[in-house]
Design a protein around this motif. Structure first.
Motif, short mmCIF file in Angstrom:
data_model
loop_
_atom_site.label_atom_id
_atom_site.label_comp_id
_atom_site.label_asym_id
_atom_site.label_seq_id
_atom_site.Cartn_x
_atom_site.Cartn_y
_atom_site.Cartn_z
N ARG A 1 0.83 -1.22 0.00
CA ARG A 1 0.00 0.00 0.00
C ARG A 1 0.86 1.26 0.00
O ARG A 1 0.60 2.21 -0.73
CB ARG A 1 -0.91 0.02 1.23
CG ARG A 1 -2.10 -0.88 1.13
CD ARG A 1 -3.18 -0.21 0.27
NE ARG A 1 -4.45 -0.87 0.41
CZ ARG A 1 -4.85 -1.94 -0.27
NH1 ARG A 1 -4.04 -2.48 -1.17
NH2 ARG A 1 -6.03 -2.47 -0.07
N ILE A 2 1.88 1.27 0.84
CA ILE A 2 2.77 2.44 0.94
C ILE A 2 3.54 2.65 -0.35
O ILE A 2 3.63 3.76 -0.89
CB ILE A 2 3.76 2.26 2.13
CG1 ILE A 2 2.99 2.28 3.45
CG2 ILE A 2 4.84 3.34 2.11
CD1 ILE A 2 2.32 3.60 3.76
N ARG B 1 1.32 3.99 -3.03
CA ARG B 1 1.00 5.41 -2.78
C ARG B 1 2.17 6.31 -3.14
O ARG B 1 2.01 7.33 -3.82
CB ARG B 1 0.64 5.62 -1.30
CG ARG B 1 0.28 7.07 -1.00
CD ARG B 1 0.00 7.32 0.47
NE ARG B 1 1.22 7.27 1.27
CZ ARG B 1 1.25 7.49 2.59
NH1 ARG B 1 0.13 7.72 3.25
NH2 ARG B 1 2.38 7.44 3.24
N GLU B 2 3.38 5.92 -2.72
CA GLU B 2 4.54 6.77 -3.00
C GLU B 2 4.83 6.83 -4.50
O GLU B 2 5.25 7.85 -5.02
CB GLU B 2 5.77 6.28 -2.22
CG GLU B 2 5.63 6.43 -0.71
CD GLU B 2 5.41 7.88 -0.25
OE1 GLU B 2 6.14 8.77 -0.73
OE2 GLU B 2 4.49 8.12 0.57
N LYS B 3 4.60 5.71 -5.19
CA LYS B 3 4.81 5.72 -6.65
C LYS B 3 3.85 6.72 -7.30
O LYS B 3 4.23 7.47 -8.20
CB LYS B 3 4.57 4.32 -7.23
CG LYS B 3 4.81 4.29 -8.74
CD LYS B 3 4.47 2.96 -9.37
CE LYS B 3 4.59 3.07 -10.89
NZ LYS B 3 4.16 1.86 -11.59
N LYS B 4 2.61 6.74 -6.82
CA LYS B 4 1.60 7.64 -7.38
C LYS B 4 2.01 9.10 -7.12
O LYS B 4 1.96 9.95 -8.01
CB LYS B 4 0.25 7.32 -6.74
CG LYS B 4 -0.93 7.85 -7.50
CD LYS B 4 -2.22 7.10 -7.15
CE LYS B 4 -3.42 7.92 -7.61
NZ LYS B 4 -4.10 8.68 -6.54
N LEU B 5 2.44 9.37 -5.89
CA LEU B 5 2.88 10.73 -5.56
C LEU B 5 4.06 11.15 -6.43
O LEU B 5 4.14 12.27 -6.92
CB LEU B 5 3.29 10.82 -4.08
CG LEU B 5 2.14 10.72 -3.07
CD1 LEU B 5 2.69 10.64 -1.65
CD2 LEU B 5 1.19 11.93 -3.22
N GLU C 1 -3.79 5.19 8.15
CA GLU C 1 -3.54 6.24 7.15
C GLU C 1 -4.38 6.04 5.89
O GLU C 1 -4.80 7.00 5.26
CB GLU C 1 -2.05 6.26 6.75
CG GLU C 1 -1.17 6.88 7.81
CD GLU C 1 0.14 7.42 7.23
OE1 GLU C 1 0.26 7.59 6.01
OE2 GLU C 1 1.06 7.67 8.04
N MET C 2 -4.57 4.79 5.53
CA MET C 2 -5.32 4.47 4.30
C MET C 2 -6.83 4.44 4.56
O MET C 2 -7.60 4.20 3.64
CB MET C 2 -4.88 3.10 3.75
CG MET C 2 -3.41 2.98 3.44
SD MET C 2 -2.95 3.94 1.97
CE MET C 2 -1.16 3.92 2.11
#
Lengths: 342, 342
Positions: A183-184, A187-191, A278-279
């Motif tokens: 999940r992390i 998310r970081e890839k998307k950011l 967080e998610m």
């Protein structure tokens, strides 16, 4: 292929299709003690008392890993972990690995060497010799495959389908962490993609544990090692690859039993909980259905819990094997009973 | 990965890279009698006199097969053939196969069943049990993998690196046919694409033999079967997968010998010759360098040729093992000597 029925794998269901295929098998051999649909393959040569164990798997780029956040030297390590755990869960010890790498043009020889170093690191971790390899071309995606061979004395073989009502259901380590790590990373890839910056550096320092569980998980050889010094043996065991519920279901259907799980007893790390918070997701779903935990699920006669704890402490009792007639049930912390079998 | 050296696999050379990787291997195990770089993996459990043999391979769509002319039910058959021959060339008998199928969305459950039927047909042909399987998703291309386990008494093990000067170099069946079949299929596919017709039917009836050798080759178990009734054993043997010259080179480098080949003696079918004529290509190149022949290359003491012929006739003597100092030479029908070693 026109005018023929077209049912997608999803429509059929992967497990249903696997079962249908397994039933098509024609030829049987005496050397194969436990074959298709029975977990790790177990064979025995006529002149031997020891059994050989085998497990293999494939990792495909874009399906099982994403090169934008999976370092090359972790891929082979993770692949060998995923199959070494199968052999450990069977009470065995791996000794030889064969490796296949299908390399697309975008990868250099140096990158292939990095991939190889991951296999070699795992081979050292699990004390296996890399006994064969195949390097082949691929058009677009990187594909890795491996097959692991091990051994076990027939008397020490542990199988998934011998659980008995009354036994405790136990699990090593903690669950859901690999899914939290994924999940992390996603998310970081998307950011990173949204930022469009070359110098974007993802903020991963608060999530080192779950990311390591996703990218470079280590198989649990320690349970076997601890038990080998005792006369304790699990009733049944399985390597947790597709998620806790999937594996419990395999154990209990195979053994002709039911089960109850106490969901508050399921071990979940603080970092995994933090990710779910967080998610805004339910952390129990990570633990029950998240894949790639690579922990070992095992059953144990009730009287043996304390004896095991004297030599190995990193496990939790999360439920109990029930007679088949009592079904498959999760007891929640709020006193609810969720039935999974009807 | 910026600013790092980027040498493509082609630049490095696949074989050079494979050798470099093999030399990186750290951990060794006593159970592994013959490991990486030595052909088929040979292991032995401490309590056993029989050895286990293992070989595995992967087939990738777009690299190893083209779904526009490869029927789904031939793919698994061909994959198992390609590794069963490794075990036969080692003097062994396969007994168990594990299978991996990575399925893209464009394939239905029914198509996966057709693929499976090919594996099952091969399992019957080679008397092996399909002892495990993994079905996984793939984004675009179909990928098949398989690993085959077999057995051989240690005294009957045949290896590629024990050829001795003076032995005859022999080959089963005929060579170059798989490459000829591929040439025809590629040509017909091109014609079909150019025609733009839905009803285009390729003209393949004059090429049935070479197309069968390309799409549904059968491994040579008959050489082993014939020899098992005698006390004859090859000095060295190898399964012809990457082309005759590649395999002879492996045998002779491994054995520390040279060789001479008589190119007119290399067995080539009439149909293969006809294809090369139509393509205006040199048929000797098909036979010397064409891949996927799946015949067996073996060496034999000179006195044993007639004894073998009494029980097995489908082989040709194509050359002789020489001392290393005499190098690697092809003698042509025109009296030329072509040196391959310098």
């Amino acid at each position: 292929m026109r005018n023929k029925p077209f049912n997608s794998i999803e429509e059929t269901g992967r497990r249903q299709l696997e079962e249908r295929l397994a039933n098509l098998i024609g030829r049987r051999r005496d050397e194969v003690l436990r074959g298709i649909g029975k977990g790790t393959t177990v064979c025995r040569l006529p002149d031997s008392t020891d059994c050989t164990l085998q497990s293999g798997s494939m990792l495909l780029e874009g399906v099982h890993f994403d090169l934008s956040y999976s370092p090359l030297h972790h891929l082979g390590f993770k692949l060998l972990t995923s199959i070494a755990g199968d052999l450990y869960a069977s009470g065995g010890e791996p000794f030889a690995a064969t490796i296949g790498i299908a390399v697309p043009n975008k990868l250099s020889s140096e990158m292939v060497e990095q991939i190889w170093q991951g296999f070699d690191a795992a081979a050292r971790e699990y004390s296996v010799e890399i006994s064969g390899s195949e390097l082949t071309a691929s058009h677009q995606i990187l594909v890795l495959s491996s097959n692991l061979t091990g051994k076990v004395a027939e008397a020490d073989l542990i199988v998934p389908d011998h659980a008995r009502p009354g036994e405790l259901i136990c699990v090593t380590g903690d669950l859901g962490a690999a899914m939290a790590g994924l999940r992390i990373l996603v998310r970081e890839k998307k950011l990173w993609e949204e930022s469009g910056e070359d110098g974007f550096s993802p903020d991963l320092k608060d999530f080192e544990y779950v990311i390591q569980r996703q990218l470079a998980p280590v198989a649990r050889k320690d349970l076997n090692e601890a038990m080998s010094s005792t006369d304790l043996r699990p009733g049944a065991a399985i390597h947790i690859k597709r998620g806790l519920i999937h594996e419990i279901d395999l154990i209990c259907r195979g053994s002709g039993t039911g089960f109850e799980l106490y969901s508050p007893a399921i071990p979940i790390s603080l970092e995994t909980r933090k990710v779910a918070d967080e998610m805004k997701e339910d952390v129990d779903r990570y633990a029950l259905y998240g894949g790639e935990d690579f922990e070992i699920l095992f059953t144990l006669p009730e009287n043996d819990e304390e004896k095991l704890r004297a030599v190995f402490d990193d496990f939790s009792v999360i439920g109990k094997v029930l007679p088949e007639s009592e079904g498959m049930v999760i007891q929640t912390g709020e006193g609810e009973s969720i039935r999974l079998d009807g």
